[in-house]
Write an enzyme that holds these catalytic residues in place. Structure first.
Site, PDB file in Angstrom:
ATOM      1  N   LYS A  53      -4.793   4.074   8.249  1.00 19.03           N
ATOM      2  CA  LYS A  53      -5.295   3.107   7.268  1.00 19.03           C
ATOM      3  C   LYS A  53      -6.303   2.170   7.932  1.00 19.03           C
ATOM      4  CE  LYS A  53      -1.165   3.385   4.418  1.00 19.03           C
ATOM      5  NZ  LYS A  53       0.124   2.873   4.012  1.00 19.03           N
ATOM      6  N   GLN A  97       4.050  -1.916   5.204  1.00 20.20           N
ATOM      7  CA  GLN A  97       4.291  -0.479   5.384  1.00 20.20           C
ATOM      8  C   GLN A  97       5.779  -0.168   5.220  1.00 20.20           C
ATOM      9  OE1 GLN A  97       1.883   1.941   5.896  1.00 20.20           O
ATOM     10  NE2 GLN A  97       3.572   3.372   5.646  1.00 20.20           N
ATOM     11  N   ASP A 120      -1.068  -2.066  -2.889  1.00 22.37           N
ATOM     12  CA  ASP A 120      -0.210  -0.884  -3.051  1.00 22.37           C
ATOM     13  C   ASP A 120       0.278  -0.753  -4.498  1.00 22.37           C
ATOM     14  OD1 ASP A 120      -0.025   0.738  -0.829  1.00 22.37           O
ATOM     15  OD2 ASP A 120       1.553  -0.437   0.133  1.00 22.37           O
TER      16      ASP A 120
END
Ligand code: NAP
Length: 290
Positions: A53, A97, A120
């Site tokens: 990422k 994460q 997200d």
């Protein structure tokens, strides 16, 4: 019939080159997009995802910052960091994460992220937006699937769609997004009895169960579009999806491979969400100045 292969790497590259231009316009206007990534513990797979990422951000011109915490950190410390990032105007996207260590209150952390920086798409505000068809941040993996379908010119409206897998991050948002596009959607999960009786009806079959070879040719309608979201590591180290690729590609009209199908799209849509967030901030600032 031999299915056309969807090249997720190529589609992702095309989208990323457009994103690079948008990021560069933002930077020129004084609003360089910024993503903050929080990682707790040292899960090996998570470390690879986070590295990828950060690298992808760098490639398209997004400023990234990474915050690593040991597995035994007090969740309050991570919450304090999230609050600081919420208030930081250089940050347009924040992601934690997953997975987190077992003692972590995951919902509490996800709700602490500002809904305006929730790239997200896991904050309840954004989940609710998805339900009414007006989300700010579509969750990255299903968003990537929709982009792949659009890129391939697959019509969604009026189609029978079966989504195998009902997780909060893939299956459920996937179903909602396709329903929003006027498909007739059926969701299957581990307790579904006789999975094949549903999958055989699908014009578009999206599989996200995490079970290698779950979908075999007898379960697929001739000419169906088959999207394999699954990522499974076999004991011999080989990476496969949830679909018997060799068999099903003889029956489907379009199929995504694993690797190289949906996977490359997920990070790309994270970049898109971060850039979209920066664009909204800039537009808001311009409106207030006018
Ligand atoms: P998850 O949270 O484990 O959810 C799996 C879902 O599949 C659950 O809803 C489960 O049903 C259902 N399921 C399990 N076995 C099944 C079976 N035999 N028949 C029908 N449904 C079954 O997993 P996830 O996070 O959604 O991820 C799913 C897969 O996608 C994994 O392989 C993951 O690695 C992959 N993935 C890929 C990407 C990408 O970028 N390509 C991104 C995210 C995830 P229940 O709800 O009844 O338990």
């Amino acid at each position: 019939m031999t299915a056309k292969l969807v090249d997720g790497v190529a589609v992702a590259a095309k989208i990323r080159s457009e994103l690079k231009e948008r990021a560069s316009r933002l930077t020129a206007a004084g609003e360089q997009p910024g993503l903050a990534v929080i990682m707790v513990g040292n899960n090996a797979a998570s470390a690879v995802y986070v590295r990828n990422k950060i690298r992808a951000c760098h490639e398209v011109g997004i400023r990234s910052s990474r915050f690593d915490f040991p597995a035994d950190v007090d969740p309050a410390e991570v919450l304090t960091r999230i609050q600081a990032l919420n208030a930081d105007p250089a940050v347009h996207g924040i992601l934690v994460q997953l997975p987190l260590p077992p003692h972590f209150p995951i919902p509490l952390l996800l709700q602490a992220i500002s809904a305006e920086k929730d790239v997200d798409g896991f904050h309840l505000y954004n989940v609710g937006g998805l339900v009414i068809g007006d989300t700010v941040f579509p969750p990255c993996t299903p968003y990537g699937v929709v982009k792949l379908l659009e890129h391939e010119g697959v019509e969604i409206e009026g189609k029978n769609v079966v989504v195998v897998g009902a997780s909060n991050i893939v299956g459920k948002p996937m179903a909602l997004m396709l329903m929003q596009r006027e498909a007739t959607v059926c969701i299957c999960h581990a307790k579904t009895r006789d999975l094949a009786q549903f999958t055989i009806l699908a014009d578009i079959l999206v599989v996200a169960a995490g079970k290698p070879n779950l979908i075999v040719p007898q379960m697929v309608k001739t000419g169906a579009v088959v999207i394999d979201v699954g990522i499974n590591r076999l004991p011999d180290g080989k990476l496969v999806g949830d679909v018997d690729f060799a068999g099903v590609s003889q029956k489907a009209s379009l199929i995504t491979p694993v690797p190289g199908g949906v996977g490359p799209m997920t990070i790309t849509m994270l970049l898109a969400n971060t850039i979209g967030s920066a664009e909204r901030r800039l537009a808001g600032a311009n409106r207030s100045a006018a």
